[in-house]
Design an enzyme around this catalytic site. Sequence first.
Site, PDB file in Angstrom:
ATOM      1  N   LYS A  76       0.824  -1.328   0.029  1.00  0.00           N
ATOM      2  CA  LYS A  76       0.180   0.006  -0.108  1.00  0.00           C
ATOM      3  C   LYS A  76       0.803   1.399  -0.017  1.00  0.00           C
ATOM      4  CE  LYS A  76      -4.113  -2.128   2.320  1.00  0.00           C
ATOM      5  NZ  LYS A  76      -5.117  -2.066   3.344  1.00  0.00           N
ATOM      6  N   ASP A 112     -10.002   2.284   2.754  1.00  0.00           N
ATOM      7  CA  ASP A 112     -10.003   1.485   4.188  1.00  0.00           C
ATOM      8  C   ASP A 112     -11.076   2.212   5.141  1.00  0.00           C
ATOM      9  OD1 ASP A 112      -8.808  -0.859   3.265  1.00  0.00           O
ATOM     10  OD2 ASP A 112      -7.052  -0.210   4.011  1.00  0.00           O
TER      11      ASP A 112
HETATM   12  P1  NDP Z   1       0.857  -2.470  10.593  1.00  0.00           P
HETATM   13  O1  NDP Z   1       1.958  -3.476  10.496  1.00  0.00           O
HETATM   14  O2  NDP Z   1       1.366  -1.257   9.793  1.00  0.00           O
HETATM   15  O3  NDP Z   1       0.771  -1.875  11.836  1.00  0.00           O
HETATM   16  C1  NDP Z   1       0.906  -2.788  12.966  1.00  0.00           C
HETATM   17  C2  NDP Z   1       0.400  -2.265  14.215  1.00  0.00           C
HETATM   18  O4  NDP Z   1       0.113  -3.261  15.403  1.00  0.00           O
HETATM   19  C3  NDP Z   1       1.552  -1.090  14.935  1.00  0.00           C
HETATM   20  O5  NDP Z   1       0.638  -0.124  15.389  1.00  0.00           O
HETATM   21  C4  NDP Z   1       2.067  -1.964  15.940  1.00  0.00           C
HETATM   22  O6  NDP Z   1       2.866  -1.079  16.919  1.00  0.00           O
HETATM   23  C5  NDP Z   1       0.833  -2.911  16.278  1.00  0.00           C
HETATM   24  N1  NDP Z   1       1.462  -4.023  17.150  1.00  0.00           N
HETATM   25  C6  NDP Z   1       2.054  -5.127  16.335  1.00  0.00           C
HETATM   26  N2  NDP Z   1       2.303  -5.810  17.404  1.00  0.00           N
HETATM   27  C7  NDP Z   1       2.040  -5.518  18.570  1.00  0.00           C
HETATM   28  C8  NDP Z   1       2.189  -5.863  20.085  1.00  0.00           C
HETATM   29  N3  NDP Z   1       2.633  -7.285  20.076  1.00  0.00           N
HETATM   30  N4  NDP Z   1       1.624  -5.136  20.830  1.00  0.00           N
HETATM   31  C9  NDP Z   1       1.047  -4.042  20.699  1.00  0.00           C
HETATM   32  N5  NDP Z   1       1.033  -3.337  19.164  1.00  0.00           N
HETATM   33  C10 NDP Z   1       1.248  -4.226  18.455  1.00  0.00           C
HETATM   34  O7  NDP Z   1      -0.363  -3.289  10.132  1.00  0.00           O
HETATM   35  P2  NDP Z   1      -1.635  -2.626   9.582  1.00  0.00           P
HETATM   36  O8  NDP Z   1      -1.952  -1.456  10.051  1.00  0.00           O
HETATM   37  O9  NDP Z   1      -1.667  -2.834   8.070  1.00  0.00           O
HETATM   38  O10 NDP Z   1      -2.915  -3.722   9.762  1.00  0.00           O
HETATM   39  C11 NDP Z   1      -3.420  -3.837  11.157  1.00  0.00           C
HETATM   40  C12 NDP Z   1      -4.521  -4.909  11.403  1.00  0.00           C
HETATM   41  O11 NDP Z   1      -5.555  -4.056  10.556  1.00  0.00           O
HETATM   42  C13 NDP Z   1      -4.026  -6.146  10.657  1.00  0.00           C
HETATM   43  O12 NDP Z   1      -4.714  -7.238  11.821  1.00  0.00           O
HETATM   44  C14 NDP Z   1      -4.893  -6.426   9.362  1.00  0.00           C
HETATM   45  O13 NDP Z   1      -5.350  -7.565   9.149  1.00  0.00           O
HETATM   46  C15 NDP Z   1      -6.127  -5.423   9.589  1.00  0.00           C
HETATM   47  N6  NDP Z   1      -6.617  -4.727   8.398  1.00  0.00           N
HETATM   48  C16 NDP Z   1      -7.886  -4.936   8.065  1.00  0.00           C
HETATM   49  C17 NDP Z   1      -8.570  -4.495   6.886  1.00  0.00           C
HETATM   50  C18 NDP Z   1     -10.069  -4.855   6.674  1.00  0.00           C
HETATM   51  O14 NDP Z   1     -10.477  -4.525   5.480  1.00  0.00           O
HETATM   52  N7  NDP Z   1     -10.626  -5.537   7.540  1.00  0.00           N
HETATM   53  C19 NDP Z   1      -7.989  -3.568   6.293  1.00  0.00           C
HETATM   54  C20 NDP Z   1      -6.466  -3.170   6.699  1.00  0.00           C
HETATM   55  C21 NDP Z   1      -5.959  -3.974   7.753  1.00  0.00           C
HETATM   56  P3  NDP Z   1       4.124  -0.587  16.699  1.00  0.00           P
HETATM   57  O15 NDP Z   1       4.023   0.692  15.994  1.00  0.00           O
HETATM   58  O16 NDP Z   1       4.541  -0.350  18.235  1.00  0.00           O
HETATM   59  O17 NDP Z   1       4.948  -1.771  16.143  1.00  0.00           O
END
Ligand code: NDP
Length: 279
Positions: A76, A112
Amino acid sequence: MADKYAEPLNDIDRYAVVGNPIAHSKSPQIHAAFAKQTNQDISYEAVLAPLGNFKHALQPLLDAGYRGINVTVPFKFEAYDICHHHSARAKSAGAVNTLSFKSGEIVGDNTDGAGLVNDIKNNLRHALEGAHILILGAGGAAQGVLLPLLNANPKSIVIANRTFEKAQQMVEKSGDSVIVSASTFEKLKNQWFDIVINATSTGLSDTALPIPDNIFAKNCLAYEMMYGRETPFMKQAKENGAQVADGLGMLVEQAAEAFYIWRGVRPQTAPVIAKLRNS
Ligand code: NDP
């Protein structure tokens, strides 16, 4: 990149979703249902692109006269960089999930956030206007939904993220530090919210978030962006009296918004959501 994209080889307008991995994608099924419902003669397939080479993978689709594509994980941000024009919501997200190929140019949008807002308002029937909203996470998905949520006139939006600085950056970028604020998980103690959105990727690894039980207000909607199974976040929210929803509705709604951008017709989403949920 070609200067002028070719006309399609036949009468069917072609679309695709590009990602890696892509085999699991439900988008071909969703767009096929929309096309049937609205009598649109289109094709839509899933295309696997090699990691780190999105631009290269896109070229054959441009050359073959595709009309547009959806972009999914992890492309993306790369896709954003190759667009000639961006919608306001794409600019706000810094990422695109919907590309349209028009007169030799690539127009990028991000549906989204509209998908999430439409699911919450129209399918789950929760008011966003005047609501106290908590977004957990500050990654791509959180950035994609912030502007559309802000445009729905909530009372407040708190962004809580493991890496606090990223939440702060989102607040700065939003340009609205009155409604939008950043928090750590720890500081959520003694706060409550009408809508709590889990935009972290913790559902993928079944990891529980360190969030207090009392953040779920009476009649709270707890929204998990991931779909397919109950996550620790959904379990915690349910145990604390919240109405719980997963991201399947958002998935179908963001696809409907993309379909509208491409075809100018709004498909009905409820039957498609119901069919996917039952399958
Ligand atoms: P990114 O990898 O861009 O971001 C991940 C986020 O999760 C960050 O804020 C990260 O924090 C946090 N995170 C990861 N591991 C942990 C942990 N162990 N504890 C606390 N925070 C954590 O992912 P996306 O934003 O692309 O996706 C996020 C979710 O949204 C996914 O589950 C995806 O499947 C879902 N999604 C669903 C869509 C839909 O249409 N239903 C569309 C797009 C996404 P940090 O910054 O500290 O690393």
